[in-house]
Design an enzyme around this catalytic site. Structure first.
Site, mmCIF file in Angstrom:
data_model
loop_
_atom_site.group_PDB
_atom_site.id
_atom_site.type_symbol
_atom_site.label_atom_id
_atom_site.label_comp_id
_atom_site.label_asym_id
_atom_site.label_seq_id
_atom_site.Cartn_x
_atom_site.Cartn_y
_atom_site.Cartn_z
ATOM 1 N N ASP A 117 -30.729 28.112 -54.649
ATOM 2 C CA ASP A 117 -29.349 28.416 -54.236
ATOM 3 C C ASP A 117 -28.277 27.568 -54.925
ATOM 4 O O ASP A 117 -27.303 27.163 -54.289
ATOM 5 C CB ASP A 117 -29.196 28.271 -52.718
ATOM 6 N N LYS A 135 -33.280 36.063 -52.017
ATOM 7 C CA LYS A 135 -33.731 35.859 -50.637
ATOM 8 C C LYS A 135 -32.563 36.067 -49.682
ATOM 9 O O LYS A 135 -31.407 35.956 -50.067
ATOM 10 C CB LYS A 135 -34.361 34.482 -50.444
ATOM 11 N N CYS A 170 -32.191 25.342 -46.817
ATOM 12 C CA CYS A 170 -33.096 26.133 -47.651
ATOM 13 C C CYS A 170 -34.128 25.277 -48.378
ATOM 14 O O CYS A 170 -35.263 25.720 -48.575
ATOM 15 C CB CYS A 170 -32.286 26.992 -48.617
#
Length: 186
Positions: A9, A84, A117
């Protein structure tokens, strides 16, 4: 044991969006250094991008500038771009099968946010039998405050690293990780 570097991310949301990462200083430079070292040493690089499935979500809305990968990450080579919708990079994705098909037994965690995450992906990897290396200075977060209380970015980051080292991962600096291989994959 073969390794793969996960870049989790590293999207504009954490630079120019609603969630600017503040700690540790230099985390982004270390992420790029880890990517470059992995590529130079034949270690596969998996870039993970988070997308919010909710229409009108305040962040990670596909197609927005904040959702885009940071340009420095986007321009570097990678072996897989994974999308995701939940904090864990293994949940409802093909990551586990991709890793197993390549005989990869260790995942290296880098990216944002440390407590969300990155932490979730590390725990998921551990639960699936992968070894985990967690890069302490190539992950990062920011301060939070809500009805449960408040925490500084430094406190939050350190608490996750200590917890990771207790059971789930080997926590190390980017420099230590880069120095741990000798030109071979693993």
């Amino acid at each position: 044991m073969k390794k793969a570097l996960l870049i989790i991310d590293v999207q504009n949301e954490y630079f120019t969006g609603a969630l600017p990462v503040t700690h540790p200083a230099g985390s982004f430079v270390n992420i790029l250094a880890a990517m470059d070292a992995a590529t130079a040493n034949g270690i596969p690089v998996v870039v993970v991008r988070h997308s919010s499935p909710r229409p009108g979500a305040g962040s990670f809305q596909p197609g927005t500038p904040a959702w885009d990968l940071h340009p420095e990450v986007a321009r570097r080579p990678h072996d897989l771009l994974l999308e995701k919708q939940l904090p864990g990079s293994f949940t409802n994705t093909g990551l586990e099968s991709w890793l197993r098909e390549r005989g990869i037994g260790t995942v290296v965690i880098s990216g944002y946010m440390t407590q969300m995450c990155c932490d979730t992906t590390s725990r998921e990897a551990f639960h699936r039998g992968f070894a985990v290396e967690f890069l302490s200075d190539a992950t990062g977060t920011l301060a939070f405050s809500n009805n449960a209380g408040s925490v500084t970015a430094e406190e939050l980051h350190r608490a996750v690293l200590v917890t990771q080292q207790l059971m789930f991962a080997t926590v190390m600096t980017t420099a230590s990780w880069v120095g741990s291989f000798s030109g071979k994959n693993g």
